[in-house]
Write a protein that holds these residues in place. Structure first.
Motif, PDB file in Angstrom:
ATOM      1  N   GLY A 160      -3.225  23.489  34.528  1.00  8.76           N
ATOM      2  CA  GLY A 160      -1.875  22.948  34.584  1.00  8.76           C
ATOM      3  C   GLY A 160      -1.692  21.678  33.781  1.00  8.76           C
ATOM      4  O   GLY A 160      -0.918  20.793  34.182  1.00  8.76           O
ATOM      5  N   ASN A 161      -2.370  21.595  32.637  1.00  9.12           N
ATOM      6  CA  ASN A 161      -2.341  20.358  31.845  1.00  9.12           C
ATOM      7  C   ASN A 161      -1.563  20.484  30.541  1.00  9.12           C
ATOM      8  O   ASN A 161      -1.799  19.717  29.594  1.00  9.12           O
ATOM      9  CB  ASN A 161      -3.773  19.911  31.541  1.00  9.12           C
ATOM     10  CG  ASN A 161      -4.469  19.362  32.760  1.00  9.12           C
ATOM     11  OD1 ASN A 161      -3.830  18.783  33.641  1.00  9.12           O
ATOM     12  ND2 ASN A 161      -5.776  19.545  32.840  1.00  9.12           N
ATOM     13  N   TYR A 162      -0.642  21.458  30.474  1.00  9.66           N
ATOM     14  CA  TYR A 162       0.250  21.469  29.317  1.00  9.66           C
ATOM     15  C   TYR A 162       0.956  20.116  29.212  1.00  9.66           C
ATOM     16  O   TYR A 162       1.363  19.542  30.235  1.00  9.66           O
ATOM     17  CB  TYR A 162       1.327  22.534  29.485  1.00  9.66           C
ATOM     18  CG  TYR A 162       0.943  23.929  29.057  1.00  9.66           C
ATOM     19  CD1 TYR A 162       0.027  24.161  28.044  1.00  9.66           C
ATOM     20  CD2 TYR A 162       1.547  25.031  29.661  1.00  9.66           C
ATOM     21  CE1 TYR A 162      -0.293  25.447  27.659  1.00  9.66           C
ATOM     22  CE2 TYR A 162       1.241  26.331  29.286  1.00  9.66           C
ATOM     23  CZ  TYR A 162       0.300  26.521  28.283  1.00  9.66           C
ATOM     24  OH  TYR A 162      -0.002  27.796  27.907  1.00  9.66           O
ATOM     25  N   PRO A 163       1.160  19.605  28.005  1.00 12.58           N
ATOM     26  CA  PRO A 163       1.823  18.296  27.883  1.00 12.58           C
ATOM     27  C   PRO A 163       3.324  18.340  28.159  1.00 12.58           C
ATOM     28  O   PRO A 163       3.978  17.305  28.171  1.00 12.58           O
ATOM     29  CB  PRO A 163       1.546  17.893  26.428  1.00 12.58           C
ATOM     30  CG  PRO A 163       1.324  19.186  25.716  1.00 12.58           C
ATOM     31  CD  PRO A 163       0.668  20.095  26.708  1.00 12.58           C
ATOM     32  N   LEU A 164       3.875  19.538  28.385  1.00 13.86           N
ATOM     33  CA  LEU A 164       5.298  19.674  28.690  1.00 13.86           C
ATOM     34  C   LEU A 164       5.487  20.924  29.531  1.00 13.86           C
ATOM     35  O   LEU A 164       4.643  21.835  29.494  1.00 13.86           O
ATOM     36  CB  LEU A 164       6.138  19.770  27.415  1.00 13.86           C
ATOM     37  CG  LEU A 164       6.093  21.100  26.645  1.00 13.86           C
ATOM     38  CD1 LEU A 164       7.235  21.147  25.650  1.00 13.86           C
ATOM     39  CD2 LEU A 164       4.765  21.292  25.915  1.00 13.86           C
ATOM     40  N   PRO A 165       6.577  20.995  30.300  1.00 16.18           N
ATOM     41  CA  PRO A 165       6.841  22.227  31.058  1.00 16.18           C
ATOM     42  C   PRO A 165       7.097  23.385  30.098  1.00 16.18           C
ATOM     43  O   PRO A 165       7.830  23.237  29.118  1.00 16.18           O
ATOM     44  CB  PRO A 165       8.096  21.882  31.863  1.00 16.18           C
ATOM     45  CG  PRO A 165       8.172  20.390  31.859  1.00 16.18           C
ATOM     46  CD  PRO A 165       7.564  19.938  30.567  1.00 16.18           C
ATOM     47  N   VAL A 166       6.487  24.543  30.351  1.00 15.33           N
ATOM     48  CA  VAL A 166       6.646  25.712  29.488  1.00 15.33           C
ATOM     49  C   VAL A 166       7.233  26.848  30.326  1.00 15.33           C
ATOM     50  O   VAL A 166       6.617  27.304  31.285  1.00 15.33           O
ATOM     51  CB  VAL A 166       5.292  26.143  28.884  1.00 15.33           C
ATOM     52  CG1 VAL A 166       5.463  27.404  28.032  1.00 15.33           C
ATOM     53  CG2 VAL A 166       4.700  25.014  28.039  1.00 15.33           C
TER      54      VAL A 166
END
Length: 265
Positions: free
Chosen positions: A233-239
């Motif tokens: 859950g470490n995407y730099p933005l919500p996808v």
């Protein structure tokens, strides 16, 4: 006194004979436990509560034995962990090979991307197993791949071999490879060829030069990095549509191979 002596002898005989005439186990003898049961319980603890829960004491408690009974099969927790990693990788390799086999025809690129998608799906559905195998601290590598890496690696390499046989990818020139990693890549190329020899696939070894070896390493790093970010859950933005993002990553990888026009999505 004779009566007392006879009573003592009878008591001793009673201790030696179990109900039904069977002799009980000697004191200090460790109870028997099957190696497969140790791994089964270890994997259950792993999937339910994560790698930290997979202690020898917890495994022994689930099996109804003491921790020393496990040392008959595994000399250390690390040895058991490596055995479990091997089992997980064998299961994963079988699963990914089945994913590749479902692709119509012998298109190496589409098979490779089916494997990539299968790896991502498996990682998202089995986050704790992914963590143990791919995202936990390891001992320093010695020469050659770790034993548990080979089944998983051979599936990818077999598809890469079919890709190179069916396509004519644009590969980096050897002189474009950073000088600081060339010796490592030359050694790794030998490891890849040895691993490929065990796949039964014909691999054009003349194509596995320094440039391709470097490209394969960097592409794996990007694939692994993307999947790891998603699993934790470490995407730099919500996808909103992570599937679309992953497909875009695969399209980029195809373009890096110089065969982007052949990628059908």
């Amino acid at each position: 006194m004779p009566d007392a002596t006879a009573a003592a002898g009878a008591a001793a005989a009673g201790q030696r004979a179990a109900p039904g005439g069977q002799r009980p186990a000697r004191r200090g003898r460790l109870p028997s436990v099957a190696e497969a049961d140790i791994r089964r319980v270890a994997r259950k603890l792993l999937t339910e509560a994560g790698p930290e829960a997979m202690t020898l004491r917890a495994i022994a408690r689930e099996l109804g034995v003491t921790a020393p009974a496990l040392y008959r099969h595994y000399a250390s927790h690390e040895e058991l962990t490596d055995a479990l990693r091997t089992e997980i990788c064998l299961d994963l390799a079988e699963r990914l090979a089945a994913e590749a086999a479902e692709v119509p025809g012998e298109d190496g690129l589409l098979q490779l991307f089916a494997i990539c998608r299968g790896f991502r799906r498996w990682a998202l559905a089995h986050a704790n197993e992914f963590t143990l195998v791919f995202a936990s601290p390891h001992r320093a590598r010695t020469d050659g791949p770790r034993p548990y890496e080979e089944p998983f690696g051979r599936v990818f390499l077999a598809a890469a071999g079919r890709l190179l046989t069916g396509y004519d990818p644009a590969l980096p020139a050897a002189e474009s490879v950073p000088a600081g990693v060339r010796d490592d890549l030359i050694r790794y190329r030998g490891e890849l060829l040895a691993m490929l020899a065990g796949t039964g696939e014909h691999f054009p070894a003349d194509k596995l030069g320094l440039g391709l070896t470097y490209l394969m390493i960097t592409l794996w790093a990007r694939l692994y990095g993307h999947v790891t970010l998603e699993v934790f859950g470490n995407y730099p933005l919500p996808v909103r549509d992570p599937d679309a993002l992953f497909d875009a990553v695969l399209a980029d990888l195809a373009r890096d191979f110089g065969i982007g026009d052949g990628f059908a999505g």
